[in-house]
Design a protein around this motif. Structure first.
Motif, mmCIF file in Angstrom:
data_model
loop_
_atom_site.group_PDB
_atom_site.id
_atom_site.type_symbol
_atom_site.label_atom_id
_atom_site.label_comp_id
_atom_site.label_asym_id
_atom_site.label_seq_id
_atom_site.Cartn_x
_atom_site.Cartn_y
_atom_site.Cartn_z
ATOM 1 N N PRO A 150 0.817 -1.230 0.000
ATOM 2 C CA PRO A 150 0.000 0.000 0.000
ATOM 3 C C PRO A 150 0.845 1.272 0.000
ATOM 4 N N ASP A 151 0.281 2.338 -0.500
ATOM 5 C CA ASP A 151 0.874 3.680 -0.405
ATOM 6 C C ASP A 151 -0.309 4.647 -0.327
ATOM 7 N N VAL A 152 -0.079 5.893 -0.627
ATOM 8 C CA VAL A 152 -1.139 6.906 -0.547
ATOM 9 C C VAL A 152 -2.373 6.436 -1.353
ATOM 10 N N GLY A 153 -3.529 6.465 -0.718
ATOM 11 C CA GLY A 153 -4.782 6.148 -1.411
ATOM 12 C C GLY A 153 -5.097 4.673 -1.544
ATOM 13 N N THR A 154 -4.212 3.795 -1.039
ATOM 14 C CA THR A 154 -4.519 2.352 -1.065
ATOM 15 C C THR A 154 -4.340 1.793 0.345
ATOM 16 N N HIS A 171 -12.723 11.365 15.605
ATOM 17 C CA HIS A 171 -13.326 12.374 14.724
ATOM 18 C C HIS A 171 -12.968 12.086 13.265
ATOM 19 N N LYS A 172 -11.709 11.761 13.014
ATOM 20 C CA LYS A 172 -11.254 11.472 11.641
ATOM 21 C C LYS A 172 -11.972 10.220 11.116
ATOM 22 N N MET A 173 -12.116 9.248 11.989
ATOM 23 C CA MET A 173 -12.771 7.993 11.601
ATOM 24 C C MET A 173 -14.230 8.255 11.229
ATOM 25 N N GLN A 192 2.002 16.758 9.462
ATOM 26 C CA GLN A 192 1.279 17.124 8.236
ATOM 27 C C GLN A 192 0.923 15.841 7.479
ATOM 28 N N GLY A 193 -0.378 15.585 7.315
ATOM 29 C CA GLY A 193 -0.813 14.330 6.683
ATOM 30 C C GLY A 193 -1.353 13.424 7.764
ATOM 31 N N PHE A 194 -2.613 13.006 7.612
ATOM 32 C CA PHE A 194 -3.214 12.225 8.693
ATOM 33 C C PHE A 194 -3.875 10.977 8.116
ATOM 34 N N GLY A 195 -3.057 10.195 7.375
ATOM 35 C CA GLY A 195 -3.523 8.914 6.847
ATOM 36 C C GLY A 195 -2.868 7.809 7.646
ATOM 37 N N ASN A 196 -2.466 6.748 6.960
ATOM 38 C CA ASN A 196 -1.847 5.618 7.672
ATOM 39 C C ASN A 196 -0.636 6.073 8.489
ATOM 40 N N ALA A 197 0.314 6.733 7.835
ATOM 41 C CA ALA A 197 1.567 7.111 8.518
ATOM 42 C C ALA A 197 1.298 8.140 9.628
ATOM 43 N N SER A 207 -2.703 17.918 10.273
ATOM 44 C CA SER A 207 -3.504 18.383 9.134
ATOM 45 C C SER A 207 -3.669 17.252 8.132
ATOM 46 N N ASP A 208 -4.698 17.346 7.318
ATOM 47 C CA ASP A 208 -4.832 16.468 6.155
ATOM 48 C C ASP A 208 -5.304 17.329 4.988
ATOM 49 N N SER A 209 -5.752 16.706 3.893
ATOM 50 C CA SER A 209 -6.088 17.533 2.729
ATOM 51 C C SER A 209 -7.294 18.437 3.000
ATOM 52 N N SER A 210 -8.029 18.196 4.093
ATOM 53 C CA SER A 210 -9.174 19.059 4.424
ATOM 54 C C SER A 210 -8.754 20.292 5.224
ATOM 55 N N LEU A 223 8.248 11.047 7.413
ATOM 56 C CA LEU A 223 7.462 9.826 7.170
ATOM 57 C C LEU A 223 6.996 9.794 5.722
ATOM 58 N N ALA A 224 6.775 10.958 5.120
ATOM 59 C CA ALA A 224 6.430 11.009 3.693
ATOM 60 C C ALA A 224 7.692 10.732 2.880
ATOM 61 N N ASN A 225 7.504 10.340 1.630
ATOM 62 C CA ASN A 225 8.632 10.215 0.709
ATOM 63 C C ASN A 225 8.846 11.545 0.011
ATOM 64 N N ALA A 267 4.009 13.896 6.675
ATOM 65 C CA ALA A 267 3.503 12.528 6.452
ATOM 66 C C ALA A 267 2.443 12.551 5.351
ATOM 67 N N ALA A 268 2.638 13.456 4.366
ATOM 68 C CA ALA A 268 1.651 13.553 3.278
ATOM 69 C C ALA A 268 2.340 13.274 1.933
ATOM 70 N N LEU A 269 2.707 14.351 1.230
ATOM 71 C CA LEU A 269 3.231 14.160 -0.127
ATOM 72 C C LEU A 269 4.611 14.798 -0.293
ATOM 73 N N GLU A 270 5.127 14.765 -1.520
ATOM 74 C CA GLU A 270 6.456 15.313 -1.819
ATOM 75 C C GLU A 270 6.448 16.843 -1.822
HETATM 76 P P1 NAD Z 1 -2.661 7.851 3.147
HETATM 77 O O1 NAD Z 1 -3.367 7.882 1.857
HETATM 78 O O2 NAD Z 1 -3.089 6.869 4.177
HETATM 79 O O3 NAD Z 1 -2.671 9.311 3.805
HETATM 80 C C1 NAD Z 1 -2.219 10.457 3.144
HETATM 81 C C2 NAD Z 1 -2.643 11.656 3.984
HETATM 82 O O4 NAD Z 1 -2.074 12.849 3.449
HETATM 83 C C3 NAD Z 1 -4.147 11.859 4.012
HETATM 84 O O5 NAD Z 1 -4.520 12.207 5.329
HETATM 85 C C4 NAD Z 1 -4.369 13.073 3.075
HETATM 86 O O6 NAD Z 1 -5.518 13.810 3.398
HETATM 87 C C5 NAD Z 1 -3.119 13.830 3.391
HETATM 88 N N1 NAD Z 1 -2.756 14.860 2.410
HETATM 89 C C6 NAD Z 1 -2.784 14.804 1.062
HETATM 90 N N2 NAD Z 1 -2.357 15.958 0.555
HETATM 91 C C7 NAD Z 1 -2.057 16.764 1.601
HETATM 92 C C8 NAD Z 1 -1.540 18.073 1.732
HETATM 93 N N3 NAD Z 1 -1.262 18.818 0.676
HETATM 94 N N4 NAD Z 1 -1.329 18.540 2.988
HETATM 95 C C9 NAD Z 1 -1.616 17.788 4.069
HETATM 96 N N5 NAD Z 1 -2.078 16.561 4.004
HETATM 97 C C10 NAD Z 1 -2.309 16.050 2.781
HETATM 98 O O7 NAD Z 1 -1.113 7.644 2.803
HETATM 99 P P2 NAD Z 1 0.050 7.100 3.738
HETATM 100 O O8 NAD Z 1 0.199 5.659 3.469
HETATM 101 O O9 NAD Z 1 -0.128 7.596 5.119
HETATM 102 O O10 NAD Z 1 1.300 7.827 3.067
HETATM 103 C C11 NAD Z 1 1.711 9.139 3.433
HETATM 104 C C12 NAD Z 1 3.158 9.323 3.040
HETATM 105 O O11 NAD Z 1 3.945 8.309 3.666
HETATM 106 C C13 NAD Z 1 3.435 9.189 1.537
HETATM 107 O O12 NAD Z 1 4.484 10.043 1.169
HETATM 108 C C14 NAD Z 1 3.875 7.742 1.405
HETATM 109 O O13 NAD Z 1 4.639 7.515 0.246
HETATM 110 C C15 NAD Z 1 4.680 7.609 2.685
HETATM 111 N N6 NAD Z 1 4.896 6.231 3.111
HETATM 112 C C16 NAD Z 1 3.843 5.420 3.396
HETATM 113 C C17 NAD Z 1 4.099 4.094 3.770
HETATM 114 C C18 NAD Z 1 2.987 3.146 4.142
HETATM 115 O O14 NAD Z 1 3.311 2.038 4.598
HETATM 116 N N7 NAD Z 1 1.739 3.510 4.041
HETATM 117 C C19 NAD Z 1 5.422 3.635 3.850
HETATM 118 C C20 NAD Z 1 6.460 4.520 3.575
HETATM 119 C C21 NAD Z 1 6.187 5.819 3.199
#
Ligand code: NAD
Length: 406
Positions: A141-145, A256-258, A212-217, A236-239, A309-311, A287-290
Motif C-alpha cells: 500500500p501507499d497513498v490512497g490504497t 473524529h477522523k474515523m 502534516q498528513g493524517f492517513g496511515n503514517a 492536518s490532512d487535505s481538508s 514519514l512522507a517520501n 507525512a503527506a506528499l512530496e
Molecule cells: P494515506 O493515503 O493513508 O494518507 C495520506 C494523507 O495525506 C491523508 O490524510 C491526506 O488527506 C493527506 N494529504 C494529502 N495531501 C495533503 C496536503 N497537501 N497537505 C496535508 N495533508 C495532505 O497515505 P500514507 O500511506 O499515510 O502515506 C503518506 C506518506 O507516507 C506518503 O508520502 C507515502 O509515500 C509515505 N509512506 C507510506 C508508507 C505506508 O506504509 N503507508 C510507507 C512509507 C512511506
C-alpha cells in the motif's frame, strides 16, 4: 524541479562524495523497466472510464523489486520513477534483500464507489501481473490504497496466473497472509528512530510534534507519540488542520477522523497545511506528499528535527538551508523504512510458511531501525554531511557491490 530531478540531485551529492563516475551514476538512476497501462473500468452508471497507471522497477541488484501502489490524481511517471528510486536506496539502507519499485494510478479514489475502486484495483493488477511476482516485484500500500485494496489485487493476481501466491503483495489483511504489526509499521519505525534521537539530544520528556498528513503514517505516528507522553500540537490532512499548543486529544481526534473522514472540524485553532510546517515544535513530521519543504519556506522552519514519514517531502535546496540552520533531517529512506521492513517480514513469513507474534515483529523492527540508524549516523559524522547524503552513501555502496555480473 521535478520529483525525479530531486532524487537525481540527492543521489549525485552522495555519489560525488564516494567518487562515483557520471556514467555509473546515470545507469544507477534510470529504471530497469517501466510498464504503462490503461485500465478500462466500468463505472456504476454503465459508462467505461480509462485510468492511466504505471509500475516502475528501478533496480534489482539486491533482490526483487519492492514498493507501494499509489492512487492519487497527481500521479505521473516522473513521480513514480522517483518513488521507485527511493525504494532501492531505502531497502539497501535497511539491508533488506529487495530492490526498488513503485506503482501508481492517476485517480482520486475518494470519487469512486467501493465497487468501482475494486474493479479498478483488479484491472490494474491484471495488467501488471506479467511484471510482478513474489520473486520479481512485490507491491504494497501507499497513498490512497490500503489492506483491502491489497486483498483485491491479490485475488486478481492469483486468478491471472493461477494458484495461491500470498507473497506477491504485502500489507494484506491478516486473514490473507498479512503480518501482525504491518498496519502501524511505517510510523513505528519512525517513532523508534525519534526515540533514539530524542534520547541522544536530551529532548524534554513531553516533546512537541506537528504532523502534516493524517492517513496511515500520520495517524499511527500521532497515536504512538501520544501514548509515549509526547504532545501532538497540530495535525492536518487535505481538508485542513487543527492546532492546540497544549496538545490535541489524539484519541478523540482519531475518532473524529474515523467518523467524518477529515481533520477539519475538530476542536482547536484552524491551521493551514503551510502554517503547520512553520510551527515552533521540537519535531516536525511531514507525512503527506512530496515537495512540502522547499527553498521558499525552509528558512521559516522552527522545528529542531524533521522526521520524514512522507517520501520526498524536502527538496534539495531546502535540505541545504536546513543543514546550515542546524535542523536535523531524518531522511525518508531511513525514517519511513519501518513499512518496507515489516513488508519484508510479511513476505518472509509467506515464503516460509511462518506466523510471527507481534512482539517478534516489534523486536526485529527495532533492531533493524537501530542498526540502520547507527550506520547512517556514523557515516554522517565521518564525512561531515547531512543524514540523507550519508544514508544514500551507505545504500549506494551496498547496491553497487551487489551489481549483477550479466
Ligand atoms: P494515506 O493515503 O493513508 O494518507 C495520506 C494523507 O495525506 C491523508 O490524510 C491526506 O488527506 C493527506 N494529504 C494529502 N495531501 C495533503 C496536503 N497537501 N497537505 C496535508 N495533508 C495532505 O497515505 P500514507 O500511506 O499515510 O502515506 C503518506 C506518506 O507516507 C506518503 O508520502 C507515502 O509515500 C509515505 N509512506 C507510506 C508508507 C505506508 O506504509 N503507508 C510507507 C512509507 C512511506
Amino acid at each position: 524541479m521535478s520529483t525525479f530531478g530531486n532524487a537525481q540531485v540527492q543521489l549525485k551529492k552522495a555519489a560525488d562524495k564516494l567518487g562515483i563516475s557520471k556514467q555509473t551514476l546515470g545507469a544507477l538512476l534510470e529504471p530497469e523497466h517501466i510498464e504503462k497501462v490503461f485500465c478500462k473500468v466500468e463505472m456504476d452508471d454503465g459508462e467505461t472510464k480509462t485510468f492511466e497507471g504505471y509500475r516502475v522497477r528501478h533496480n534489482t541488484n539486491r533482490g526483487p523489486g519492492k514498493g507501494g501502489i499509489r492512487f492519487h490524481p497527481q500521479v505521473d511517471l516522473d513521480e513514480v520513477k522517483a518513488l521507485a528510486n527511493w525504494m532501492t536506496w531505502k531497502c539497501a539502507v535497511m539491508d533488506v534483500p529487495f530492490g526498488g519499485a513503485k506503482g501508481g494510478v492517476v485517480v482520486d479514489p475518494k470519487k469512486l464507489s467501493k465497487e468501482e475502486l475494486k474493479r479498478l484495483s483488479q484491472t490494474f493488477m491484471k495488467l501488471i501481473a506479467p511484471v510482478v511476482g513474489p520473486e520479481k516485484d512485490i507491491p504494497a500500500p501507499d497513498v490512497g490504497t490500503n489492506a483491502e485494496v491489497m486483498e483485491w489485487m491479490l485475488d486478481a493476481y492469483n486468478s491471472a496466473v493461477g494458484g495461491q501466491h500470498p507473497g506477491v503483495i504485502t500489507g494484506k489483511p491478516l486473514i490473507r497472509g498479512g503480518s501482525v504489526g504491518r498496519d502501524d509499521a511505517t510510523a513505528r519505525g519512525g517513532f523508534y528512530l525519534l526515540q533514539k534521537v530524542a534520547q541522544d539530544l536530551e529532548f524534554p520528556k513531553h516533546l512537541t510534534l506537528a504532523i502534516q498528513g493524517f492517513g496511515n503514517a500520520g495517524q499511527f505516528m500521532a497515536k504512538l507519540a501520544a501514548d509515549a507522553g509526547y504532545r501532538v500540537v497540530a495535525v492536518s490532512d487535505s481538508s485542513g488542520g487543527v492546532s492546540n499548543p497544549n496538545g490535541l486529544d489524539v484519541a478523540k481526534l482519531l475518532a473524529h477522523k474515523m467518523s467524518t473522514g477529515r481533520v477539519a472540524g475538530f476542536q482547536g485553532q484552524t491551521i493551514s497545511n503551510e502554517e503547520i510546517l512553520e510551527l515552533p515544535v521540537d519535531v516536525l513530521v511531514p507525512a503527506a506528499l512530496e515537495n512540502q519543504i522547499t527553498k521558499n519556506n525552509a528558512r521559516k522552519i522552527k522545528a529542531k528535527v524533521v522526521l520524514e514519514l512522507a517520501n520526498g517531502p524536502t527538496t534539495p535546496e531546502a535540505d541545504d538551508i536546513l543543514f546550515q540552520k542546524g535542523v536535523i533531517v531524518l531522511p525518508d529512506i531511513l525514517a519511513n523504512a519501518g513499512g518496507v521492513t515489516v513488508s519484508y517480514f510479511e513476505w518472509f513469513q509467506n515464503q516460509n510458511g511462518q506466523k510471527w507474534t507481534l512482539d517478534q515483529v516489534h523486536e526485529k523492527l527495532l533492531e533493524k531501525m537501530l542498526q540502520a540508524a547507527q550506520k547512517v549516523f556514523e557515516t554522517a559524522h565521518k564525512v561531515n554531511t547531512d543524514f540523507r547524503t550519508a544514508a544514500l552513501m551507505v545504500a549506494l555502496r551496498r547496491v553497487m557491490s551487489a551489481q549483477k555480473v550479466a
